[in-house]
Design a protein around this motif. Structure first.
Motif, PDB file in Angstrom:
ATOM      1  N   ASP A 251      -4.229   1.870   9.371  1.00  0.00           N
ATOM      2  CA  ASP A 251      -3.190   2.887   9.549  1.00  0.00           C
ATOM      3  C   ASP A 251      -2.183   2.865   8.404  1.00  0.00           C
ATOM      4  O   ASP A 251      -1.580   3.888   8.079  1.00  0.00           O
ATOM      5  CB  ASP A 251      -2.460   2.666  10.872  1.00  0.00           C
ATOM      6  N   GLN A 252      -1.997   1.705   7.796  1.00  0.00           N
ATOM      7  CA  GLN A 252      -1.045   1.577   6.695  1.00  0.00           C
ATOM      8  C   GLN A 252      -1.609   2.135   5.396  1.00  0.00           C
ATOM      9  O   GLN A 252      -0.882   2.287   4.416  1.00  0.00           O
ATOM     10  CB  GLN A 252      -0.663   0.102   6.503  1.00  0.00           C
ATOM     11  N   GLY A 253      -2.908   2.440   5.384  1.00  0.00           N
ATOM     12  CA  GLY A 253      -3.503   3.055   4.201  1.00  0.00           C
ATOM     13  C   GLY A 253      -4.569   2.246   3.510  1.00  0.00           C
ATOM     14  O   GLY A 253      -5.078   2.662   2.464  1.00  0.00           O
ATOM     15  N   ALA A 254      -4.936   1.072   4.066  1.00  0.00           N
ATOM     16  CA  ALA A 254      -6.016   0.286   3.461  1.00  0.00           C
ATOM     17  C   ALA A 254      -7.322   1.071   3.541  1.00  0.00           C
ATOM     18  O   ALA A 254      -7.583   1.764   4.533  1.00  0.00           O
ATOM     19  CB  ALA A 254      -6.165  -1.054   4.179  1.00  0.00           C
ATOM     20  N   ASP A 255      -8.135   0.958   2.509  1.00  0.00           N
ATOM     21  CA  ASP A 255      -9.432   1.636   2.496  1.00  0.00           C
ATOM     22  C   ASP A 255     -10.490   0.837   3.244  1.00  0.00           C
ATOM     23  O   ASP A 255     -11.478   1.404   3.705  1.00  0.00           O
ATOM     24  CB  ASP A 255      -9.878   1.871   1.048  1.00  0.00           C
ATOM     25  N   ASP A 256     -10.295  -0.450   3.349  1.00  0.00           N
ATOM     26  CA  ASP A 256     -11.228  -1.311   4.083  1.00  0.00           C
ATOM     27  C   ASP A 256     -10.480  -2.572   4.493  1.00  0.00           C
ATOM     28  O   ASP A 256      -9.426  -2.902   3.934  1.00  0.00           O
ATOM     29  CB  ASP A 256     -12.442  -1.644   3.221  1.00  0.00           C
TER      30      ASP A 256
ATOM     31  N   VAL B 210      -8.280  -5.025   2.192  1.00  0.00           N
ATOM     32  CA  VAL B 210      -7.477  -6.118   2.730  1.00  0.00           C
ATOM     33  C   VAL B 210      -8.410  -7.250   3.133  1.00  0.00           C
ATOM     34  O   VAL B 210      -9.362  -7.049   3.887  1.00  0.00           O
ATOM     35  CB  VAL B 210      -6.637  -5.644   3.933  1.00  0.00           C
ATOM     36  N   LEU B 211      -8.139  -8.433   2.611  1.00  0.00           N
ATOM     37  CA  LEU B 211      -8.955  -9.622   2.881  1.00  0.00           C
ATOM     38  C   LEU B 211      -8.016 -10.688   3.428  1.00  0.00           C
ATOM     39  O   LEU B 211      -7.216 -11.256   2.691  1.00  0.00           O
ATOM     40  CB  LEU B 211      -9.627 -10.101   1.592  1.00  0.00           C
ATOM     41  N   THR B 212      -8.096 -10.967   4.733  1.00  0.00           N
ATOM     42  CA  THR B 212      -7.069 -11.774   5.366  1.00  0.00           C
ATOM     43  C   THR B 212      -7.597 -12.529   6.576  1.00  0.00           C
ATOM     44  O   THR B 212      -8.610 -12.150   7.167  1.00  0.00           O
ATOM     45  CB  THR B 212      -5.891 -10.873   5.806  1.00  0.00           C
ATOM     46  N   ALA B 213      -6.883 -13.582   6.941  1.00  0.00           N
ATOM     47  CA  ALA B 213      -7.219 -14.341   8.145  1.00  0.00           C
ATOM     48  C   ALA B 213      -6.770 -13.609   9.407  1.00  0.00           C
ATOM     49  O   ALA B 213      -7.196 -13.958  10.512  1.00  0.00           O
ATOM     50  CB  ALA B 213      -6.571 -15.719   8.087  1.00  0.00           C
TER      51      ALA B 213
ATOM     52  N   ILE C  14       0.809  -1.218   0.000  1.00  0.00           N
ATOM     53  CA  ILE C  14       0.000   0.000   0.000  1.00  0.00           C
ATOM     54  C   ILE C  14       0.846   1.273   0.000  1.00  0.00           C
ATOM     55  O   ILE C  14       0.609   2.169  -0.831  1.00  0.00           O
ATOM     56  CB  ILE C  14      -1.001  -0.020   1.175  1.00  0.00           C
ATOM     57  N   PRO C  15       1.847   1.425   0.889  1.00  0.00           N
ATOM     58  CA  PRO C  15       2.664   2.650   0.829  1.00  0.00           C
ATOM     59  C   PRO C  15       3.363   2.836  -0.510  1.00  0.00           C
ATOM     60  O   PRO C  15       3.543   3.971  -0.967  1.00  0.00           O
ATOM     61  CB  PRO C  15       3.677   2.448   1.968  1.00  0.00           C
TER      62      PRO C  15
END
Length: 224
Positions: A92-97, A77-80, A63-64
């Motif tokens: 905080d890293q910049g993901a929109d959702d 971000v789609l993650t376990a 993302i950065p």
């Protein structure tokens, strides 16, 4: 809508691609961060669906790099990794959702639609041009309440032209909006879809025209 899915679990990729395709979403795939960077640099995407646990690092590190290069494509971000600390780190890293696995597909689809409704993409769910009303959330075109039935690719062409109403849309951009990286595309495929769309809009007295500049692109305008 064209989405890049960054995911290394092939079963998940196959399931998501099949489900999203049924909703007229074109899905390209990258299995790691380096591949994702290369693909994004070459194409235009409406959204990126990003896993965190990738073979070459944490997906958040992408993302950065995107933002530093001026790319503002929405990232979901789609993650376990769904703990509170993980979600906060992602945002905080910049993901929109941020959506944790396991998840309901309907929720993923709704979140993607919500990302596209944000100001950088679409100001309203429904756009009215000429006599056409186009619902971006449900991807439907209608005239005076009557749905215009058309194949998926013609609908994707119309959507891409409406998103840039009155401006020239280059052939390359239309190709990216309509065809995925894995599609086998004939040289005149785009022109065939546009020809059929023109005829359909004319028959419906839609109040718009599609004008083209040979070899360059197309523009959608209201009929005077």
């Amino acid at each position: 809508m064209r989405v890049l899915l960054v995911e290394d679990q092939l079963e998940m990729v196959a399931a998501l691609r099949a489900a999203l395709t049924r909703h007229d979403i074109i899905v390209d795939h990258a299995s790691n961060l380096s591949e994702a960077e290369a693909i994004i640099a070459e194409g235009n995407y409406d959204a990126v669906v990003l896993d965190r646990q990738l073979p070459d690092g944490d997906g958040l590190s992408l993302i950065p790099k995107l933002r530093a290069s001026g790319n503002i494509v929405p990232v979901l971000v789609l993650t376990a990794r769904g703990d509170l600390a993980d979600r906060v780190a992602g945002l905080d890293q910049g993901a929109d959702d941020y959506l944790a696995k396991p998840f309901a597909f309907e929720e993923l689809l709704a979140r993607l639609r919500a990302l596209l409704r944000r100001p950088a993409n679409v100001q309203s769910d429904i756009v009215r041009v000429g006599r056409i009303s186009f619902d971006f959330a449900h991807r439907e075109a209608s005239i005076e309440g009557r749905i215009l039935e058309m194949p998926r690719r013609e609908l994707l062409v119309l959507e891409a032209l409406l998103r840039r109403m009155g401006r020239m849309v280059q052939r390359s951009s239309l190709m990216e909006a309509v065809f995925g990286l894995d599609d086998e595309v004939q040289p005149n495929a785009l022109d065939t879809h546009i020809s059929r769309l023109r005829r359909k809009l004319g028959d419906a007295d839609a109040g718009v025209t599609i004008n083209g500049v040979r070899g360059v692109g197309y523009v959608l305008r209201e009929t005077p």
